[in-house]
Write a protein that holds these residues in place. Structure first.
Motif, PDB file in Angstrom:
ATOM      1  N   SER A 182      47.795 -25.100   5.683  1.00  0.00           N
ATOM      2  CA  SER A 182      46.798 -25.629   5.992  1.00  0.00           C
ATOM      3  C   SER A 182      45.465 -25.100   5.453  1.00  0.00           C
ATOM      4  CB  SER A 182      46.716 -25.791   7.527  1.00  0.00           C
ATOM      5  OG  SER A 182      46.347 -24.836   8.053  1.00  0.00           O
ATOM      6  N   ARG A 183      45.582 -23.649   5.323  1.00  0.00           N
ATOM      7  CA  ARG A 183      44.506 -23.071   5.018  1.00  0.00           C
ATOM      8  C   ARG A 183      44.103 -23.178   3.560  1.00  0.00           C
ATOM      9  NH1 ARG A 183      43.236 -18.132   9.025  1.00  0.00           N
ATOM     10  NH2 ARG A 183      44.653 -18.720  10.842  1.00  0.00           N
ATOM     11  N   LEU A 184      45.039 -23.567   2.936  1.00  0.00           N
ATOM     12  CA  LEU A 184      45.019 -23.496   1.508  1.00  0.00           C
ATOM     13  C   LEU A 184      44.237 -25.020   1.240  1.00  0.00           C
ATOM     14  CD1 LEU A 184      48.086 -22.649  -0.697  1.00  0.00           C
ATOM     15  CD2 LEU A 184      45.763 -21.858  -0.932  1.00  0.00           C
ATOM     16  N   VAL A 241      29.902 -24.163  12.070  1.00  0.00           N
ATOM     17  CA  VAL A 241      30.755 -24.479  13.217  1.00  0.00           C
ATOM     18  C   VAL A 241      32.402 -24.228  12.624  1.00  0.00           C
ATOM     19  CG1 VAL A 241      31.641 -26.005  15.152  1.00  0.00           C
ATOM     20  CG2 VAL A 241      29.142 -25.944  14.071  1.00  0.00           C
ATOM     21  N   LYS A 242      33.289 -23.343  13.235  1.00  0.00           N
ATOM     22  CA  LYS A 242      34.379 -23.009  12.917  1.00  0.00           C
ATOM     23  C   LYS A 242      35.458 -23.600  14.013  1.00  0.00           C
ATOM     24  CE  LYS A 242      34.846 -18.442  12.090  1.00  0.00           C
ATOM     25  NZ  LYS A 242      35.874 -17.782  13.050  1.00  0.00           N
ATOM     26  N   VAL A 243      36.520 -23.875  13.297  1.00  0.00           N
ATOM     27  CA  VAL A 243      37.559 -24.401  14.437  1.00  0.00           C
ATOM     28  C   VAL A 243      39.093 -23.721  13.783  1.00  0.00           C
ATOM     29  CG1 VAL A 243      39.102 -26.018  15.497  1.00  0.00           C
ATOM     30  CG2 VAL A 243      36.610 -26.205  15.012  1.00  0.00           C
ATOM     31  N   CYS A 248      33.538 -10.372   4.171  1.00  0.00           N
ATOM     32  CA  CYS A 248      34.346  -9.512   5.122  1.00  0.00           C
ATOM     33  C   CYS A 248      33.857  -9.857   6.292  1.00  0.00           C
ATOM     34  CB  CYS A 248      34.257  -8.068   4.811  1.00  0.00           C
ATOM     35  SG  CYS A 248      35.317  -7.591   3.549  1.00  0.00           S
ATOM     36  N   GLU A 249      34.718  -9.752   7.413  1.00  0.00           N
ATOM     37  CA  GLU A 249      34.298  -9.803   8.720  1.00  0.00           C
ATOM     38  C   GLU A 249      34.800  -8.518   9.532  1.00  0.00           C
ATOM     39  OE1 GLU A 249      37.111 -11.674  11.497  1.00  0.00           O
ATOM     40  OE2 GLU A 249      35.647 -12.463  12.632  1.00  0.00           O
ATOM     41  N   VAL A 250      33.967  -7.811  10.248  1.00  0.00           N
ATOM     42  CA  VAL A 250      34.215  -6.826  11.041  1.00  0.00           C
ATOM     43  C   VAL A 250      34.591  -7.346  12.555  1.00  0.00           C
ATOM     44  CG1 VAL A 250      33.492  -4.419  11.903  1.00  0.00           C
ATOM     45  CG2 VAL A 250      32.591  -5.474   9.518  1.00  0.00           C
TER      46      VAL A 250
HETATM   47  O1  LIG Z   1      37.812 -16.867  13.937  1.00  0.00           O
HETATM   48  C1  LIG Z   1      38.059 -16.108  13.081  1.00  0.00           C
HETATM   49  C2  LIG Z   1      39.563 -16.844  12.262  1.00  0.00           C
HETATM   50  C3  LIG Z   1      40.704 -16.071  12.573  1.00  0.00           C
HETATM   51  O2  LIG Z   1      40.912 -16.277  14.183  1.00  0.00           O
HETATM   52  C4  LIG Z   1      41.867 -16.804  11.962  1.00  0.00           C
HETATM   53  O3  LIG Z   1      42.280 -17.736  12.426  1.00  0.00           O
HETATM   54  O4  LIG Z   1      41.909 -16.478  10.878  1.00  0.00           O
HETATM   55  C5  LIG Z   1      40.625 -14.672  12.427  1.00  0.00           C
HETATM   56  C6  LIG Z   1      39.353 -14.035  13.145  1.00  0.00           C
HETATM   57  O5  LIG Z   1      39.069 -12.851  12.890  1.00  0.00           O
HETATM   58  C7  LIG Z   1      38.038 -14.955  12.891  1.00  0.00           C
HETATM   59  O6  LIG Z   1      37.160 -14.340  13.862  1.00  0.00           O
END
Ligand SMILES: O=C1C[C@@](O)(C(=O)O)C[C@@H](O)[C@@H]1O
Length: 221
Positions: free
Chosen positions: A184-186, A146-148, A34-36
């Motif tokens: 794209s997410r899948l 690293v996240k885009v 989970c992300e808070v």
């Molecule tokens: O960086 C991300 C990805 C996100 O922006 C998304 O596109 O699902 C959702 C955000 O809560 C998270 O911090």
């Protein structure tokens, strides 16, 4: 909840908590992490709420110009990261905030937390070269992942994100927003994107799946 050092997630589904109801849904949700989103909550949450999630947790405190809900002085934002750090497994910091929050990255490293460095483009899709430069800078500054997240309106945009994942020098996440966001997410999660976000209470970003639906679809994909 005692926080042990986490290994790098692989194709994990992350449920975002950005409302107080999200804390109620999270413990039973069939997701990996989970992300808070402290910046989107109506007030800084009580520590018990974070402990009650019972899942690996990412802490995110974004500024308004990073898609966040807070117009706080950088010192206050840093204080929030430091305050919640013992209660989480990872911190997420936007690439452009790395210099302002370098103390948070250092503290995360010392306490064995993962560091996610993010780059968002809410208007379009950056070039592959630009994403590679961003990745290099983020890794030099201590990113474990690293996240885009960027806008995917056509196949070329999805290809840029796939290429980013394919050429990444370490753990990486990629996801689309907008028209081709969900599709794209899948694909990107299946292709190895480390962290893959969905909503628990209500949609937060155009192109997200409901998190448990996303997890179920991925198991079938
Ligand atoms: O960086 C991300 C990805 C996100 O922006 C998304 O596109 O699902 C959702 C955000 O809560 C998270 O911090």
């Amino acid at each position: 909840m005692r926080r042990k050092k986490r290994s790098l997630p692989q194709s994990a589904v992350v449920g975002t908590i950005h409302t107080l109801r999200g804390f109620k849904l999270a413990p039973k949700a069939d997701v990996d992490w989970c992300e808070v989103r402290v910046d989107l909550l109506p007030r800084p949450p009580e520590p018990e709420l974070l402990n009650g999630v019972k899942k690996p947790l990412i802490l995110t405190v974004r500024r308004g110009d990073e898609g966040g809900g807070l117009a706080l002085a950088e010192e206050v934002r840093a204080e929030l990261y430091h305050e919640y750090l013992p209660l989480v497994d990872a911190v997420d910091i936007e690439a452009r905030s790395l210099s302002a929050l370098e103390g948070v990255v250092a503290a995360a490293k010392i306490s064995g937390k993962l560091v996610v460095v993010s780059f968002h483009d809410f208007e379009g899709m950056p070039s592959s070269r630009r994403l590679r430069r961003i990745e290099k800078g983020a890794r030099d500054d201590g990113a474990d992942i690293v996240k885009v997240a960027a806008v995917t309106t056509g196949p070329r945009d999805v290809a840029v994100l796939l290429d980013f994942l394919d050429g990444a020098e370490g753990a990486a996440s990629a996801m689309g927003m907008g028209e081709l966001g969900r599709a794209s997410r899948l694909l990107l999660a299946k292709a190895g994107s480390a962290l893959n976000y969905g909503w628990l209470d209500k949609p937060q970003v155009p192109g997200q799946w409901q998190a448990e639906e996303f997890a179920a679809l991925l198991r079938q994909a």
